[in-house]
Write an enzyme that holds these catalytic residues in place. Structure first.
Site, short mmCIF file in Angstrom:
data_model
loop_
_atom_site.label_atom_id
_atom_site.label_comp_id
_atom_site.label_asym_id
_atom_site.label_seq_id
_atom_site.Cartn_x
_atom_site.Cartn_y
_atom_site.Cartn_z
N ASP A 126 27.97 -31.95 7.02
CA ASP A 126 27.20 -31.33 6.50
C ASP A 126 26.28 -32.55 5.71
O ASP A 126 26.38 -33.68 6.07
CB ASP A 126 27.57 -30.42 5.30
CG ASP A 126 28.65 -31.29 4.28
OD1 ASP A 126 28.27 -32.54 4.06
OD2 ASP A 126 29.27 -30.67 3.84
N ALA A 127 25.33 -32.40 4.86
CA ALA A 127 24.09 -33.24 4.32
C ALA A 127 24.92 -34.49 3.62
O ALA A 127 24.47 -35.31 3.11
CB ALA A 127 23.35 -32.51 3.53
#
Lengths: 143, 143, 143, 143
Positions: free
Chosen positions: A27-28
């Protein structure tokens, strides 16, 4: 009642599935997304059962049972990141009448990144209600 | 044959679903993962069909048909990022005997981040083979 | 030390996020895939924090902290299925120096389908090591 | 300009990644969810690049470039189902100044279940704007 049949398995062979971390798993935050570990673990349990000759389709079609997760307890110690080669373990630690307790780890080399204890129950394919694990299948789990 | 029944829809009302970008939608590149746009688009198509009173369960149980994606063409213009509020559009651009062409956009404000053209086909729930879209459903798509 | 600062929150307001079940959330067992509940829960926590004016970007950029999940304990009672309208709750039950305990439920109407207790820790954005939750943020969590 | 440098690759070696279908890959329709094919394909492209000694981290850190998908065109012929052993292919069909065209198939035995043509572009890691593929990397793609 269930206690009588429950067995602390003495020998606990460990099944291990290697898995690579791809973009889709991250994920980010730059790390593997927390629910993705559960997906890694499902893959390992699935391959472990295939290795025990416990075919999901036969289970459903012949034995009329399916396995469902009843509870899951996971601890995250260190994050996995893109490109990591992980090893996901599966260990069957307890076998009840209709319940299986599974211990799983996600490792990078010698380091444990996450650990989970998972309660799986056997339910009727039609009823979705708790059903005894067929005797003919029990021995495959080491009993 | 199919051409005869195919209709370029004159009025093309646009359905819009707002959606927020969460960690689960992003990857370690810091942007929304490319296949996640397809998930956003499915949500929008699903809500669009619900709005047309096209219930997925009735379709399968009463009409014995399901919709499957036959092809999908997507272009990515600019990346969506964490916390973005997106708007996902749905527009039915063509209605064939057993095919529906859908145009979808993912927007952030006035900016188009991605566009897709999707060919959906109607197949028999049992046969999984191409089936005519039931007449009683056609008018719901604007025909 | 952490004990002194830890506070059993007296008033525990409950945040609720409605969410629809789409195909992408389900699996071939016909039910919502078990790790998808964690995704539903992240969406609810994220919106809950936005509602508390706790912007993820400001946290990382101004306060130099990020939140990570340390552990998660989930129980599955009944399966959610396609088309269900679920309500996902968030309740902050305990606030430590660097830890937040969150209780979440996934409901369909009055029925609880799943419950989870989640330990979230505050870590330095650069160090990824445990960091005290900034005082200016603590009161937003109800302290 | 780009045309001059573009090369129809004469020899197009095919990289193949085997992948098993797990519950997490399927949906309530009993088949692999349509966006999951894109995830399978990313895994194959990633391993293909690793095999070409194109390390994602070096690309970003040393060469300051990253690859992004510009467009993707996928056709679905037959559905994959739970437990299938799939083979995902990768073939680099065209190499531009800053663009790579990739052809991918998802196979079950001899049957092609899905095919995609993917345009990948090379962009600056900081600017996210189109950047020439570094010469030192071009030859790894077979040029």
């Amino acid at each position: 009642m269930e206690k009588n049949i429950k067995t602390k398995l003495k020998t606990k062979p460990i099944f291990i599935l290697p898995t690579r971390v791809y973009y889709q798993d991250t994920d980010a935050g730059g790390v593997v997304y927390h629910s993705t570990y559960l997906n890694f673990m499902e893959r390992a349990r699935y391959e472990w059962m295939r290795g025990l000759d416990l075919d999901i389709k036969s289970l459903a079609q012949i034995h009329r049972v399916i396995f469902m997760i009843r509870s899951l307890n996971i601890e995250y110690f260190k994050p996995a990141i893109l490109d990591d080669l992980l090893h996901v373990t599966v260990q069957n630690t307890e076998l009840g009448k209709a319940r299986i307790t599974i211990l799983q780890h996600v490792l990078r080399g010698q380091i444990t990144l996450a650990s989970a204890t998972i309660q799986v129950v056997c339910v009727g394919a039609d009823t979705l209600k708790l059903a005894s694990l067929p005797i003919s299948l029990r021995h495959k789990f080491g009993n």
